[in-house]
Each structure stands twice: as C-alpha cells, then as structure tokens.
Design a protein around this motif. Structure first.
Motif, PDB file in Angstrom:
ATOM      1  N   ALA A   1      52.968  55.889  38.244  1.00 45.35           N
ATOM      2  CA  ALA A   1      51.613  54.965  37.595  1.00 45.35           C
ATOM      3  C   ALA A   1      50.756  54.385  38.955  1.00 45.35           C
ATOM      4  O   ALA A   1      49.679  53.982  38.753  1.00 45.35           O
ATOM      5  N   LEU A   2      51.615  54.383  40.218  1.00 43.00           N
ATOM      6  CA  LEU A   2      50.863  53.988  41.492  1.00 43.00           C
ATOM      7  C   LEU A   2      50.698  55.258  42.087  1.00 43.00           C
ATOM      8  O   LEU A   2      51.434  56.238  41.909  1.00 43.00           O
TER       9      LEU A   2
ATOM     10  N   THR B   1      50.503  61.512  40.773  1.00 44.65           N
ATOM     11  CA  THR B   1      49.717  60.388  39.915  1.00 44.65           C
ATOM     12  C   THR B   1      50.119  60.839  38.660  1.00 44.65           C
ATOM     13  O   THR B   1      49.787  62.078  38.214  1.00 44.65           O
ATOM     14  N   PHE B   2      50.392  60.091  37.626  1.00 52.42           N
ATOM     15  CA  PHE B   2      50.550  60.290  36.171  1.00 52.42           C
ATOM     16  C   PHE B   2      49.201  60.616  35.587  1.00 52.42           C
ATOM     17  O   PHE B   2      48.311  59.887  35.538  1.00 52.42           O
TER      18      PHE B   2
ATOM     19  N   GLY C   1      56.737  52.057  36.171  1.00 52.29           N
ATOM     20  CA  GLY C   1      56.304  51.527  34.863  1.00 52.29           C
ATOM     21  C   GLY C   1      54.779  51.999  34.589  1.00 52.29           C
ATOM     22  O   GLY C   1      54.457  53.157  34.500  1.00 52.29           O
ATOM     23  N   SER C   2      54.100  50.984  33.852  1.00 53.80           N
ATOM     24  CA  SER C   2      52.584  51.357  33.701  1.00 53.80           C
ATOM     25  C   SER C   2      51.707  51.032  34.897  1.00 53.80           C
ATOM     26  O   SER C   2      50.562  51.394  34.536  1.00 53.80           O
TER      27      SER C   2
ATOM     28  N   ASN D   1      51.222  48.271  36.091  1.00 57.45           N
ATOM     29  CA  ASN D   1      50.550  46.863  35.797  1.00 57.45           C
ATOM     30  C   ASN D   1      51.667  45.738  35.999  1.00 57.45           C
ATOM     31  O   ASN D   1      52.777  45.994  35.312  1.00 57.45           O
ATOM     32  N   PRO D   2      51.446  44.777  36.597  1.00 61.49           N
ATOM     33  CA  PRO D   2      52.266  43.672  36.593  1.00 61.49           C
ATOM     34  C   PRO D   2      52.329  42.900  35.381  1.00 61.49           C
ATOM     35  O   PRO D   2      51.438  43.282  34.388  1.00 61.49           O
ATOM     36  N   TYR D   3      53.389  42.245  34.894  1.00 59.92           N
ATOM     37  CA  TYR D   3      53.379  41.621  33.771  1.00 59.92           C
ATOM     38  C   TYR D   3      53.945  42.258  32.443  1.00 59.92           C
ATOM     39  O   TYR D   3      54.228  41.892  31.441  1.00 59.92           O
ATOM     40  N   TYR D   4      54.043  43.587  32.897  1.00 58.91           N
ATOM     41  CA  TYR D   4      54.681  45.009  31.778  1.00 58.91           C
ATOM     42  C   TYR D   4      55.852  45.576  32.128  1.00 58.91           C
ATOM     43  O   TYR D   4      56.029  45.704  33.293  1.00 58.91           O
ATOM     44  N   THR D   5      56.966  45.509  31.435  1.00 59.80           N
ATOM     45  CA  THR D   5      58.331  45.914  31.655  1.00 59.80           C
ATOM     46  C   THR D   5      58.200  47.495  31.596  1.00 59.80           C
ATOM     47  O   THR D   5      57.450  47.983  31.071  1.00 59.80           O
ATOM     48  N   THR D   6      59.428  48.096  32.113  1.00 65.72           N
ATOM     49  CA  THR D   6      59.437  49.520  31.869  1.00 65.72           C
ATOM     50  C   THR D   6      59.887  49.737  30.244  1.00 65.72           C
ATOM     51  O   THR D   6      59.702  50.964  29.950  1.00 65.72           O
ATOM     52  N   ASP D   7      60.326  48.800  29.538  1.00 60.52           N
ATOM     53  CA  ASP D   7      60.405  49.064  28.219  1.00 60.52           C
ATOM     54  C   ASP D   7      59.045  49.400  27.638  1.00 60.52           C
ATOM     55  O   ASP D   7      58.789  50.340  26.815  1.00 60.52           O
ATOM     56  N   SER D   8      58.199  48.466  28.052  1.00 63.21           N
ATOM     57  CA  SER D   8      56.956  48.692  27.554  1.00 63.21           C
ATOM     58  C   SER D   8      56.093  49.985  27.962  1.00 63.21           C
ATOM     59  O   SER D   8      55.608  50.775  27.230  1.00 63.21           O
TER      60      SER D   8
END
Length: 239
Positions: free
Chosen positions: A107-108, A116-117, A137-138, A140-147
């Motif tokens: 995602a980065l 890149t995804f 992850g996504s 983005n900060p504040y989002y977990t790998t679960d999300s």
C-alpha cells in the motif's frame, strides 16, 4: 468449509506478525516460517485455492505501542507498516523456496521490494496461481491490519476471510489464561461486535458486517485443513 459455499475459489488469510515468532520472543522463527509456507503452497498448488495474505508486523514493531511510548501516532503507524513489509518479504521468500510464485503488493510505494497494490493487477496474479501478499496495511495511519485485511478481502471478491491465531477459535476469554474459557463454534458478526470479542478491532468487524463478509477463525498451524470438514475453529457468520 462447505458451510460457506459449495465451491470455494479465493480466500484471504489474515496472519498476525506475532504468529511468525513461533517459539521465539521476537522477530521471525525461520522453521515456523518454512512450515507455514509449505501449508500455503499445498493449498495453492494442490487444492487450487487463490490465496491473498495480509500480514501484521507486531513481532517487529507495533504502532499503537510505539505511540504509547511517546512517538507521534502517525509516525509510529508508518513504522508498523514497514514491519509488515519485512514480514511479507520473509514469507514470500519462504513460499517461493517451496515452489509457488509470489507477488508482494504494498500500500506504500516501495518499487525496489514490492509492487504497488493495484486491484486489477492483484486479480491477474491470483488467476495465474500466484500467492499475493499484501503489506503495509491500507497505507494509512490509524487503520489496523485487521481493517486492511477486510478491505482487501472485499476488494478482491474473496469467498471468505480466515484469521489464523494461536488458539483454535474464538473464546469468551483468553483460553491460555482461564481454564473455564468457553469456545464459540458459531457466532454472528453482530454478536461479536456487541460482545466486544477481540477477534479483530471493532471497525474491522463493523466493515465485515456491513458488507456481509464471513470470517473463519482457526489455529494458524491448522490452515492446511481449511477445506476439510474436520477443521476446528469458529465460524463468524453474516447476520
């Protein structure tokens, strides 16, 4: 696993970074990694599953923990994303060593180590029998790998999502600490959300509930049995 669909084609596996520790207190247990890779290759090559993996980074660095120790939360979360990339590279190498093509998609933007995804590109890789490992992850900060795992499962039209853990399903309390912990064989997403069960973070469960994504929670060591009727775990059903 016929409970979900008569024909299962595509599964997303959510693996915690801590799972890669195996018997170690920190980092990656190479022997465990090789064993896990063999199981994933078995499912891909011999069972014909299309597999996406979203992996955490808690065995190396956890953003929330870093923030609680004085780091800026966004910066700490980016550090956590970098940890997932390290885990993804290690797992990807182990899978390829065992005979299955892999594409690490981030995602980065880090073109020297991962693609890149891009959704359409990921789908093409899956159709060609490659295992896709989604890292960072996504993005983005504040989002977990679960999300991020629920998001990728929905984006890539997965039949369901599997969360591999250290225990064989969901309990009302930690079974490693409490002998009287009760296991749920089945639970709805609404009940899981209402009871505050720590399957995943609440926002991830809410998204799965809204989009009707079924989840199966099992022991990570048993994932090669995922298509068997005898696998032990907990079905988290759409309402």
């Amino acid at each position: 696993m016929g409970k979900y669909k008569s024909k299962i084609k595509r599964i997303l596996f959510k693996l915690s970074g801590e799972a890669l520790q195996g018997e170690k207190e920190y980092g990656i247990d190479v022997n465990f990694l090789q064993d896990l890779a063999k199981k994933l290759v078995y499912l891909s090559k011999y069972k014909g599953l299309q597999i996406i993996i979203v992996i955490g980074g808690g065995n190396i660095f956890r953003g929330v923990s870093g923030a609680s120790n004085g780091l800026d939360r966004s910066q700490a979360d980016y550090m956590g994303m970098l940890a997932t990339i390290m885990n993804g590279i290690a797992l990807g190498d182990a899978i390829e060593t065992n005979g299955n093509e892999v594409r690490i998609m981030s995602a980065l933007d880090i073109p020297k180590v991962a693609e890149t995804f891009v959704r359409r590109r990921a789908l093409k890789h899956l159709e060609k029998g490659r295992i896709v490992i989604s890292v960072a992850g996504s993005g983005n900060p504040y989002y977990t790998t679960d999300s991020a795992a629920v998001l990728r499962a929905l984006e890539l039209d997965c039949d369901f999502m599997v969360k591999g853990t250290k225990v064989d399903g969901i309990y009302d309390k930690d079974p490693e600490k409490f002998d009287n912990a009760k296991k749920y064989e089945n639970i709805t997403l609404s009940d899981a959300l209402g009871k505050g069960l720590k399957i995943m973070d609440q926002s991830a469960i809410a998204l799965a509930k809204d989009e009707k994504l079924p989840i199966f929670v099992c022991k990570i060591n048993d994932i090669e049995k995922i298509l068997s009727k005898n696998i032990k775990g907990t079905y988290v059903d759409i309402d």
